[in-house]
Design a protein around this motif. Structure first.
Motif, short mmCIF file in Angstrom:
data_model
loop_
_atom_site.label_atom_id
_atom_site.label_comp_id
_atom_site.label_asym_id
_atom_site.label_seq_id
_atom_site.Cartn_x
_atom_site.Cartn_y
_atom_site.Cartn_z
N MET A 257 0.85 -1.17 0.00
CA MET A 257 0.00 0.00 0.00
C MET A 257 0.90 1.24 0.00
SD MET A 257 -3.09 1.12 2.59
CE MET A 257 -3.85 -0.45 2.50
N LEU A 258 0.57 2.19 -0.84
CA LEU A 258 1.33 3.42 -0.98
C LEU A 258 1.10 4.32 0.25
CD1 LEU A 258 3.10 4.58 -3.31
CD2 LEU A 258 1.10 5.85 -4.04
N LYS A 259 2.19 4.75 0.87
CA LYS A 259 2.13 5.63 2.04
C LYS A 259 2.27 7.07 1.56
CE LYS A 259 4.27 6.16 6.59
NZ LYS A 259 5.36 5.69 7.46
N VAL A 260 1.20 7.87 1.73
CA VAL A 260 1.13 9.21 1.15
C VAL A 260 1.00 10.27 2.24
CG1 VAL A 260 -0.19 10.70 -0.39
CG2 VAL A 260 0.05 8.29 -0.93
N LEU A 261 1.87 11.28 2.15
CA LEU A 261 1.81 12.43 3.05
C LEU A 261 1.08 13.56 2.34
CD1 LEU A 261 2.67 13.70 5.76
CD2 LEU A 261 4.74 14.51 4.61
N VAL A 262 0.07 14.11 3.02
CA VAL A 262 -0.73 15.19 2.45
C VAL A 262 -0.63 16.41 3.37
CG1 VAL A 262 -3.02 15.85 1.58
CG2 VAL A 262 -2.32 13.44 1.53
N PRO A 263 0.32 17.31 3.09
CA PRO A 263 0.43 18.52 3.90
C PRO A 263 -0.70 19.48 3.57
CG PRO A 263 2.46 18.07 2.65
CD PRO A 263 1.39 17.20 2.10
N LEU A 264 -1.35 20.00 4.60
CA LEU A 264 -2.49 20.91 4.41
C LEU A 264 -2.34 22.12 5.32
CD1 LEU A 264 -5.34 18.24 4.42
CD2 LEU A 264 -4.45 19.45 2.43
N ASP A 265 -2.75 23.27 4.80
CA ASP A 265 -2.71 24.49 5.62
C ASP A 265 -4.11 25.01 5.94
OD1 ASP A 265 -3.55 25.61 3.22
OD2 ASP A 265 -1.77 26.87 2.95
N GLY A 266 -5.14 24.28 5.53
CA GLY A 266 -6.51 24.69 5.82
C GLY A 266 -7.13 25.57 4.75
N SER A 267 -6.35 25.95 3.74
CA SER A 267 -6.89 26.81 2.69
C SER A 267 -7.75 25.99 1.73
CB SER A 267 -5.75 27.47 1.90
OG SER A 267 -5.06 26.51 1.15
N GLU A 268 -8.58 26.66 0.98
CA GLU A 268 -9.44 25.98 0.01
C GLU A 268 -8.59 25.25 -1.03
OE1 GLU A 268 -12.64 27.17 -3.42
OE2 GLU A 268 -12.60 28.38 -1.60
N ASN A 269 -7.51 25.88 -1.49
CA ASN A 269 -6.65 25.23 -2.48
C ASN A 269 -6.01 23.98 -1.93
OD1 ASN A 269 -7.12 27.11 -4.53
ND2 ASN A 269 -5.53 28.46 -3.77
N ALA A 270 -5.55 24.03 -0.71
CA ALA A 270 -4.91 22.85 -0.11
C ALA A 270 -5.92 21.72 0.05
CB ALA A 270 -4.27 23.21 1.21
N ASN A 271 -7.14 22.05 0.44
CA ASN A 271 -8.14 21.01 0.66
C ASN A 271 -8.61 20.37 -0.65
OD1 ASN A 271 -8.14 21.00 3.47
ND2 ASN A 271 -9.46 22.78 3.53
N ARG A 272 -8.43 21.04 -1.79
CA ARG A 272 -8.77 20.43 -3.08
C ARG A 272 -7.87 19.24 -3.38
NH1 ARG A 272 -11.07 24.83 -7.07
NH2 ARG A 272 -11.59 26.40 -5.52
N VAL A 273 -6.76 19.17 -2.71
CA VAL A 273 -5.84 18.05 -2.88
C VAL A 273 -6.55 16.73 -2.54
CG1 VAL A 273 -3.73 17.01 -1.96
CG2 VAL A 273 -3.81 19.45 -2.46
N LEU A 274 -7.51 16.79 -1.64
CA LEU A 274 -8.21 15.57 -1.24
C LEU A 274 -8.92 14.92 -2.42
CD1 LEU A 274 -9.71 16.24 2.27
CD2 LEU A 274 -7.72 14.91 1.64
N ASP A 275 -9.47 15.71 -3.34
CA ASP A 275 -10.10 15.13 -4.52
C ASP A 275 -9.09 14.28 -5.29
OD1 ASP A 275 -12.53 16.36 -4.00
OD2 ASP A 275 -12.08 18.10 -5.26
N HIS A 276 -7.89 14.81 -5.45
CA HIS A 276 -6.84 14.07 -6.16
C HIS A 276 -6.46 12.81 -5.39
CE1 HIS A 276 -3.45 13.40 -8.82
NE2 HIS A 276 -2.74 13.17 -7.74
#
Length: 145
Positions: free
Chosen positions: A1-20
Motif C-alpha cells: 500500500m502506498l504511504k502518502v503524506l498530504v500537507p495541508l494548511d486549511g486553505s481551500e486550495n490545499a483542501n482540493r488536494v483531497l479530490d486528487h
C-alpha cells in the motif's frame, strides 16, 4: 500500500488536494493517508508572556482547525487516515517528516500564483519540490469560471 503524506494548511486550495488523493486511492486500490499541518513557531518576546504549555495547546488547536475540513471529508467518506501536527519551518518540516517516516509520495496543493509573484514571495510547494528526495505531486487549483 502506498504511504502518502498530504500537507495541508486549511486553505481551500490545499483542501482540493483531497479530490486528487481520493482518485489516486480509487485507482491504486488503497492508500495509507497521513495528513500533516505544520505550525510556525512563535519566536521573540511573545514567548516571554505565554507558557510553553499554552503555546503547545495553541499550536495543536490551530493545527486541528487547519485539518478540520479534510478530516471531516475523509470521515464522511469512511476513508481511514492518520493526522499529524508539526512545528517548524513549513517546507523543511514537510521534507524532513516525509523522509524520516519513509513516505512513498507527497501530494500537496499550490496556491496557483503566477510565476512572477511566486518568484517574489517564494512558495512552500516549490521549496518542497526542490528539496524532497520523496516524489512530490503538486495539485493546481481549478481555474476560475
Amino acid at each position: 500500500m502506498l504511504k502518502v503524506l498530504v500537507p495541508l494548511d486549511g486553505s481551500e486550495n490545499a483542501n482540493r488536494v483531497l479530490d486528487h488523493v481520493m482518485k489516486l486511492r480509487a485507482v491504486s486500490g488503497g492508500l495509507d493517508i497521513h495528513l500533516l499541518n505544520v505550525q510556525i513557531p512563535v519566536d521573540g518576546h511573545a514567548r516571554s508572556f505565554v507558557s510553553h504549555d499554552d503555546l503547545e495547546t495553541w499550536h495543536r488547536e490551530e493545527g486541528l482547525a487547519a485539518l478540520a475540513t479534510a478530516r471531516a471529508a475523509l470521515d464522511a467518506a469512511g476513508v481511514p487516515y492518520t493526522h499529524h501536527i508539526a512545528l517548524g519551518h513549513v517546507a523543511d518540516t514537510i521534507v524532513r517528516y516525509a523522509t524520516e517516516h519513509r513516505f512513498d509520495k507527497i501530494v500537496m496543493g499550490t496556491h496557483g500564483r503566477g510565476a512572477l509573484l511566486q518568484a517574489l514571495l517564494g512558495s512552500v510547494a516549490h521549496a518542497v519540490l526542490e528539496r524532497s528526495p520523496v516524489p512530490v505531486t503538486l495539485v493546481k487549483p481549478q481555474p476560475p469560471g
